[in-house]
Design a protein around this motif. Structure first.
Motif, PDB file in Angstrom:
ATOM      1  N   TRP A  64       1.193  -1.460 -42.238  1.00 53.63           N
ATOM      2  CA  TRP A  64       2.116  -1.062 -41.162  1.00 53.63           C
ATOM      3  C   TRP A  64       3.010  -2.240 -40.758  1.00 53.63           C
ATOM      4  N   ALA A  65       2.398  -3.402 -40.527  1.00 55.63           N
ATOM      5  CA  ALA A  65       3.141  -4.571 -40.060  1.00 55.63           C
ATOM      6  C   ALA A  65       4.155  -5.027 -41.102  1.00 55.63           C
ATOM      7  N   ARG A  66       3.751  -5.057 -42.352  1.00 52.26           N
ATOM      8  CA  ARG A  66       4.664  -5.510 -43.407  1.00 52.26           C
ATOM      9  C   ARG A  66       5.825  -4.536 -43.595  1.00 52.26           C
ATOM     10  N   GLN A  67       5.546  -3.239 -43.512  1.00 55.61           N
ATOM     11  CA  GLN A  67       6.615  -2.248 -43.663  1.00 55.61           C
ATOM     12  C   GLN A  67       7.595  -2.311 -42.491  1.00 55.61           C
ATOM     13  N   LEU A  68       7.059  -2.443 -41.277  1.00 56.17           N
ATOM     14  CA  LEU A  68       7.933  -2.528 -40.117  1.00 56.17           C
ATOM     15  C   LEU A  68       8.756  -3.818 -40.167  1.00 56.17           C
ATOM     16  N   ALA A  69       8.141  -4.924 -40.566  1.00 56.00           N
ATOM     17  CA  ALA A  69       8.876  -6.193 -40.681  1.00 56.00           C
ATOM     18  C   ALA A  69       9.990  -6.074 -41.715  1.00 56.00           C
ATOM     19  N   GLU A  70       9.709  -5.435 -42.830  1.00 56.62           N
ATOM     20  CA  GLU A  70      10.727  -5.249 -43.868  1.00 56.62           C
ATOM     21  C   GLU A  70      11.889  -4.414 -43.332  1.00 56.62           C
ATOM     22  N   TYR A  71      11.573  -3.375 -42.604  1.00 56.68           N
ATOM     23  CA  TYR A  71      12.597  -2.525 -41.976  1.00 56.68           C
ATOM     24  C   TYR A  71      13.453  -3.342 -41.007  1.00 56.68           C
ATOM     25  N   LEU A  72      12.804  -4.164 -40.191  1.00 61.82           N
ATOM     26  CA  LEU A  72      13.525  -4.978 -39.214  1.00 61.82           C
ATOM     27  C   LEU A  72      14.392  -6.024 -39.893  1.00 61.82           C
ATOM     28  N   GLU A  73      13.863  -6.640 -40.940  1.00 63.45           N
ATOM     29  CA  GLU A  73      14.612  -7.673 -41.652  1.00 63.45           C
ATOM     30  C   GLU A  73      15.834  -7.106 -42.357  1.00 63.45           C
ATOM     31  N   ALA A  74      15.821  -5.803 -42.616  1.00 66.76           N
ATOM     32  CA  ALA A  74      16.973  -5.144 -43.227  1.00 66.76           C
ATOM     33  C   ALA A  74      17.947  -4.685 -42.137  1.00 66.76           C
ATOM     34  N   ASP A  75      17.829  -5.295 -40.953  1.00 65.82           N
ATOM     35  CA  ASP A  75      18.680  -4.986 -39.809  1.00 65.82           C
ATOM     36  C   ASP A  75      18.542  -3.550 -39.345  1.00 65.82           C
ATOM     37  N   GLY A  76      17.304  -3.080 -39.382  1.00 66.35           N
ATOM     38  CA  GLY A  76      17.047  -1.762 -38.816  1.00 66.35           C
ATOM     39  C   GLY A  76      17.319  -1.800 -37.327  1.00 66.35           C
ATOM     40  N   PRO A  77      17.543  -0.645 -36.731  1.00 64.24           N
ATOM     41  CA  PRO A  77      17.810  -0.634 -35.293  1.00 64.24           C
ATOM     42  C   PRO A  77      16.557  -0.965 -34.495  1.00 64.24           C
ATOM     43  N   THR A  78      16.745  -1.207 -33.223  1.00 67.96           N
ATOM     44  CA  THR A  78      15.615  -1.406 -32.320  1.00 67.96           C
ATOM     45  C   THR A  78      14.656  -0.236 -32.486  1.00 67.96           C
ATOM     46  N   VAL A  79      13.385  -0.504 -32.453  1.00 65.28           N
ATOM     47  CA  VAL A  79      12.396   0.557 -32.630  1.00 65.28           C
ATOM     48  C   VAL A  79      11.893   1.058 -31.285  1.00 65.28           C
ATOM     49  N   ASP A  80      11.430   2.275 -31.263  1.00 67.18           N
ATOM     50  CA  ASP A  80      10.775   2.846 -30.091  1.00 67.18           C
ATOM     51  C   ASP A  80       9.303   2.453 -30.172  1.00 67.18           C
ATOM     52  N   ALA A  81       8.810   1.756 -29.156  1.00 68.40           N
ATOM     53  CA  ALA A  81       7.456   1.196 -29.207  1.00 68.40           C
ATOM     54  C   ALA A  81       6.388   2.273 -29.371  1.00 68.40           C
ATOM     55  N   ALA A  82       6.503   3.381 -28.667  1.00 67.79           N
ATOM     56  CA  ALA A  82       5.494   4.436 -28.780  1.00 67.79           C
ATOM     57  C   ALA A  82       5.573   5.124 -30.139  1.00 67.79           C
ATOM     58  N   GLU A  83       6.787   5.382 -30.585  1.00 71.41           N
ATOM     59  CA  GLU A  83       6.973   6.074 -31.859  1.00 71.41           C
ATOM     60  C   GLU A  83       6.483   5.245 -33.039  1.00 71.41           C
ATOM     61  N   HIS A  84       6.623   3.934 -32.941  1.00 67.47           N
ATOM     62  CA  HIS A  84       6.227   3.047 -34.034  1.00 67.47           C
ATOM     63  C   HIS A  84       4.868   2.379 -33.812  1.00 67.47           C
ATOM     64  N   ALA A  85       4.140   2.823 -32.810  1.00 67.14           N
ATOM     65  CA  ALA A  85       2.829   2.220 -32.512  1.00 67.14           C
ATOM     66  C   ALA A  85       1.873   2.417 -33.680  1.00 67.14           C
ATOM     67  N   PRO A  86       1.119   1.381 -34.000  1.00 69.98           N
ATOM     68  CA  PRO A  86       0.141   1.508 -35.082  1.00 69.98           C
ATOM     69  C   PRO A  86      -1.098   2.275 -34.625  1.00 69.98           C
ATOM     70  N   ARG A  87      -1.829   2.785 -35.576  1.00 63.89           N
ATOM     71  CA  ARG A  87      -3.133   3.403 -35.316  1.00 63.89           C
ATOM     72  C   ARG A  87      -4.173   2.334 -35.666  1.00 63.89           C
ATOM     73  N   LEU A  88      -4.815   1.783 -34.652  1.00 65.93           N
ATOM     74  CA  LEU A  88      -5.743   0.669 -34.863  1.00 65.93           C
ATOM     75  C   LEU A  88      -6.916   1.038 -35.756  1.00 65.93           C
ATOM     76  N   ARG A  89      -7.310   2.288 -35.704  1.00 66.23           N
ATOM     77  CA  ARG A  89      -8.450   2.737 -36.505  1.00 66.23           C
ATOM     78  C   ARG A  89      -8.005   3.653 -37.645  1.00 66.23           C
ATOM     79  N   GLY A  90      -6.716   3.646 -37.932  1.00 66.72           N
ATOM     80  CA  GLY A  90      -6.193   4.476 -39.003  1.00 66.72           C
ATOM     81  C   GLY A  90      -5.844   5.861 -38.516  1.00 66.72           C
TER      82      GLY A  90
END
Length: 171
Positions: free
Chosen positions: A141-167
């Motif tokens: 999750w973290a690597r995919q989101l970082a890749e998206y951000l590094e490609a100048d993705g827009p600001t993310v919605d924190a709730a929508e992009h929240a990880p599932r800690l237990r999957g």
């Protein structure tokens, strides 16, 4: 050099022990709001929780779009937990702060913190699920989101992009 307190030191917010502690209300992403503004409830600091309580409370905060506050829960676990678990809790706190920065629009800082947190939780835990935490899923999750951000993705919605800690099947 003068040891007299600076004028701004006398007016600083302090906790009951006298430590500087900003009492300004905060929004859901932890940004300070003007005094007198209604903010979201802040997480108490210095709370010792069980690992189960930590994960459950942090997930609820992440789901509510409050990753800054989830980071504070992880920070308590990192500071009060056993030495051999500090990297796990610190890494989870970094993931939450990375999501916070991403949602605030700091895409570069968010991506860096996500990758740093992923490295910390991944260190020596591949294939493990401490306290049911989906380490491999969070790293992905973290690597995919970082890749998206590094490609100048827009600001993310924190709730929508929240990880599932237990999957996907966990809390």
């Amino acid at each position: 050099m003068s040891t007299a307190p600076r004028p701004d030191d006398r007016n600083r917010d302090r906790d009951p022990e006298g430590r500087a502690r900003n009492a300004r209300p905060r929004d859901g992403l932890g940004r300070p709001l003007p005094y007198g503004t209604e903010g979201v409830e802040r997480q108490p600091e210095g709370i010792t929780r069980t690992p189960e309580e930590t994960v459950t409370q942090a997930q609820a905060l992440l789901d509510a779009g409050r990753p800054f506050h989830a980071h504070e829960v992880f920070e308590d676990a990192w500071k009060s937990g056993p030495d051999d678990e500090r990297d796990l809790w610190k890494g989870l706190a970094q993931l939450a702060v990375g999501l916070t920065h991403s949602a605030r629009g700091n895409l570069t800082g968010g991506a860096r913190l996500l990758l740093r947190g992923a490295g910390a939780i991944d260190a020596g835990r591949r294939g493990e699920r401490p306290y049911g935490i989906d380490v491999e899923g969070l790293v992905l999750w973290a690597r995919q989101l970082a890749e998206y951000l590094e490609a100048d993705g827009p600001t993310v919605d924190a709730a929508e992009h929240a990880p599932r800690l237990r999957g996907a099947d966990g809390e």
